[in-house]
Design a protein around this motif. Sequence first.
Motif, PDB file in Angstrom:
ATOM      1  N   ILE A   1     -12.783  -6.962   3.651  1.00 19.03           N
ATOM      2  CA  ILE A   1     -11.634  -7.852   3.451  1.00 19.03           C
ATOM      3  C   ILE A   1     -10.344  -7.161   3.884  1.00 19.03           C
ATOM      4  CG2 ILE A   1     -10.348  -9.262   1.795  1.00 19.03           C
ATOM      5  CD1 ILE A   1     -13.229 -10.187   2.212  1.00 19.03           C
ATOM      6  N   VAL A   2     -10.124  -5.949   3.395  1.00 16.18           N
ATOM      7  CA  VAL A   2      -8.892  -5.204   3.695  1.00 16.18           C
ATOM      8  C   VAL A   2      -9.222  -3.731   3.914  1.00 16.18           C
ATOM      9  CG1 VAL A   2      -6.558  -4.609   2.916  1.00 16.18           C
ATOM     10  CG2 VAL A   2      -7.584  -6.765   2.193  1.00 16.18           C
ATOM     11  N   ALA A   3      -8.550  -3.126   4.887  1.00 17.42           N
ATOM     12  CA  ALA A   3      -8.681  -1.683   5.127  1.00 17.42           C
ATOM     13  C   ALA A   3      -7.284  -1.072   5.127  1.00 17.42           C
ATOM     14  CB  ALA A   3      -9.380  -1.414   6.454  1.00 17.42           C
ATOM     15  N   ILE A   4      -7.112   0.004   4.364  1.00 13.38           N
ATOM     16  CA  ILE A   4      -5.836   0.708   4.305  1.00 13.38           C
ATOM     17  C   ILE A   4      -5.886   1.887   5.277  1.00 13.38           C
ATOM     18  CG2 ILE A   4      -4.122   1.813   2.822  1.00 13.38           C
ATOM     19  CD1 ILE A   4      -4.804  -1.080   2.044  1.00 13.38           C
ATOM     20  N   SER A   5      -4.869   1.998   6.131  1.00  8.35           N
ATOM     21  CA  SER A   5      -4.873   3.077   7.123  1.00  8.35           C
ATOM     22  C   SER A   5      -3.448   3.482   7.469  1.00  8.35           C
ATOM     23  CB  SER A   5      -5.612   2.638   8.386  1.00  8.35           C
ATOM     24  OG  SER A   5      -4.940   1.544   8.992  1.00  8.35           O
TER      25      SER A   5
ATOM     26  N   SER B   1       0.849  -1.193   0.000  1.00  4.83           N
ATOM     27  CA  SER B   1       0.000   0.000   0.000  1.00  4.83           C
ATOM     28  C   SER B   1       0.885   1.243   0.000  1.00  4.83           C
ATOM     29  CB  SER B   1      -0.944  -0.001   1.200  1.00  4.83           C
ATOM     30  OG  SER B   1      -0.219  -0.107   2.416  1.00  4.83           O
ATOM     31  N   ALA B   2       0.270   2.421  -0.155  1.00  7.26           N
ATOM     32  CA  ALA B   2       1.006   3.677  -0.263  1.00  7.26           C
ATOM     33  C   ALA B   2       1.962   3.868   0.917  1.00  7.26           C
ATOM     34  CB  ALA B   2       0.020   4.842  -0.333  1.00  7.26           C
ATOM     35  N   PRO B   3       3.096   4.558   0.692  1.00  6.19           N
ATOM     36  CA  PRO B   3       4.073   4.786   1.763  1.00  6.19           C
ATOM     37  C   PRO B   3       3.408   5.404   2.997  1.00  6.19           C
ATOM     38  CG  PRO B   3       4.986   5.473  -0.337  1.00  6.19           C
ATOM     39  CD  PRO B   3       3.541   5.143  -0.592  1.00  6.19           C
ATOM     40  N   GLY B   4       3.784   4.883   4.169  1.00  9.97           N
ATOM     41  CA  GLY B   4       3.241   5.400   5.414  1.00  9.97           C
ATOM     42  C   GLY B   4       1.936   4.771   5.840  1.00  9.97           C
TER      43      GLY B   4
ATOM     44  N   ILE C   1      -0.636   1.031   6.172  1.00 11.17           N
ATOM     45  CA  ILE C   1      -0.608  -0.419   6.326  1.00 11.17           C
ATOM     46  C   ILE C   1      -1.903  -1.001   5.767  1.00 11.17           C
ATOM     47  CG2 ILE C   1       0.911  -0.470   8.337  1.00 11.17           C
ATOM     48  CD1 ILE C   1      -1.600  -0.779  10.084  1.00 11.17           C
ATOM     49  N   ALA C   2      -1.817  -2.243   5.302  1.00 10.36           N
ATOM     50  CA  ALA C   2      -2.998  -2.954   4.806  1.00 10.36           C
ATOM     51  C   ALA C   2      -3.413  -3.955   5.878  1.00 10.36           C
ATOM     52  CB  ALA C   2      -2.685  -3.667   3.494  1.00 10.36           C
ATOM     53  N   ALA C   3      -4.508  -3.668   6.574  1.00 11.87           N
ATOM     54  CA  ALA C   3      -5.003  -4.546   7.635  1.00 11.87           C
ATOM     55  C   ALA C   3      -6.022  -5.516   7.047  1.00 11.87           C
ATOM     56  CB  ALA C   3      -5.634  -3.727   8.750  1.00 11.87           C
TER      57      ALA C   3
ATOM     58  N   LEU D   1      -2.423   1.557  -2.784  1.00 12.57           N
ATOM     59  CA  LEU D   1      -3.700   2.033  -2.255  1.00 12.57           C
ATOM     60  C   LEU D   1      -3.477   3.030  -1.119  1.00 12.57           C
ATOM     61  CD1 LEU D   1      -5.919  -1.187  -2.248  1.00 12.57           C
ATOM     62  CD2 LEU D   1      -5.707   0.592  -3.994  1.00 12.57           C
ATOM     63  N   GLU D   2      -4.325   4.062  -1.069  1.00 12.63           N
ATOM     64  CA  GLU D   2      -4.165   5.158  -0.117  1.00 12.63           C
ATOM     65  C   GLU D   2      -4.947   4.928   1.176  1.00 12.63           C
ATOM     66  OE1 GLU D   2      -2.174   7.665  -0.538  1.00 12.63           O
ATOM     67  OE2 GLU D   2      -1.641   7.465  -2.666  1.00 12.63           O
ATOM     68  N   ASP D   3      -4.605   5.729   2.187  1.00 13.87           N
ATOM     69  CA  ASP D   3      -5.290   5.700   3.472  1.00 13.87           C
ATOM     70  C   ASP D   3      -6.803   5.883   3.280  1.00 13.87           C
ATOM     71  OD1 ASP D   3      -5.832   5.882   6.236  1.00 13.87           O
ATOM     72  OD2 ASP D   3      -5.626   8.070   6.173  1.00 13.87           O
ATOM     73  N   GLY D   4      -7.580   5.066   3.980  1.00  9.58           N
ATOM     74  CA  GLY D   4      -9.033   5.163   3.894  1.00  9.58           C
ATOM     75  C   GLY D   4      -9.667   4.237   2.870  1.00  9.58           C
ATOM     76  N   THR D   5      -8.857   3.549   2.070  1.00  5.99           N
ATOM     77  CA  THR D   5      -9.402   2.623   1.069  1.00  5.99           C
ATOM     78  C   THR D   5      -9.906   1.350   1.746  1.00  5.99           C
ATOM     79  OG1 THR D   5      -7.841   3.436  -0.602  1.00  5.99           O
ATOM     80  CG2 THR D   5      -8.921   1.320  -1.029  1.00  5.99           C
TER      81      THR D   5
END
Length: 212
Positions: free
Chosen positions: A172-176, A112-115, A117-119, A145-149
């Motif tokens: 399934i996955v949350a990017i934060s 995912s995008a720098p900074g 995590i993909a939970a 993928l960016e934060d909030g996806t």
Amino acid sequence: MSDDNKVHAELRENFGKGYARRLRAAGKIPAVIYGHGTEPKHVALPGHQVSLLIRRANAVLELDVAGSHELTLVKDVQKDPVHQVIEHIDLLVVKKGEKIQVDVPVSLIGESAPGTIAAQDANTVLLEVEATHIPERIEVDVDGLEDGTHITAADLTLPKGASLVVDPETLIVAISVPTDTLAAEDEIAEADAAVAAEQAEESEEAKEGASE
């Protein structure tokens, strides 16, 4: 079906923990075959071959049982909790072309995008598939993928012939951005604000001093 999945199974008439231990000592695994209205069959399977085959989730085994061929899905594997030795396997009879419901593992690929995590919220997804065409895994590409996806079950790319059983809105996955990163950013912002306020105060004092 691959020839690798063909397994010779021996019918067994003896039961009990003592007999099962002797089977395992001889390199065999006790198992039961059931389903499709058939009487349960108790068999012994070749330990090494089957142990390798069931490393894959939802393994399908083509059994030769006393000259009769049975297509079976590995439904349950019981292991010793300490030594992780396979103690027993439950095998469900399936038919070619039959649709069955199975939990298929979900695997993330990419970064995912720098900074961020993909939970992963769900490690498996319940699908309806043909018994002889069960996917080994469902891959989810999180690259860039960016934060909030958020990726839900409805966003998954399924193989031909597969359909969702699980609620399409299942996460399934949350990017934060990690909470510790956000906390560090807040501390830096507070420190910058304090420095700016101090500099503004010093500037104001200097102006007052010059005007006296």
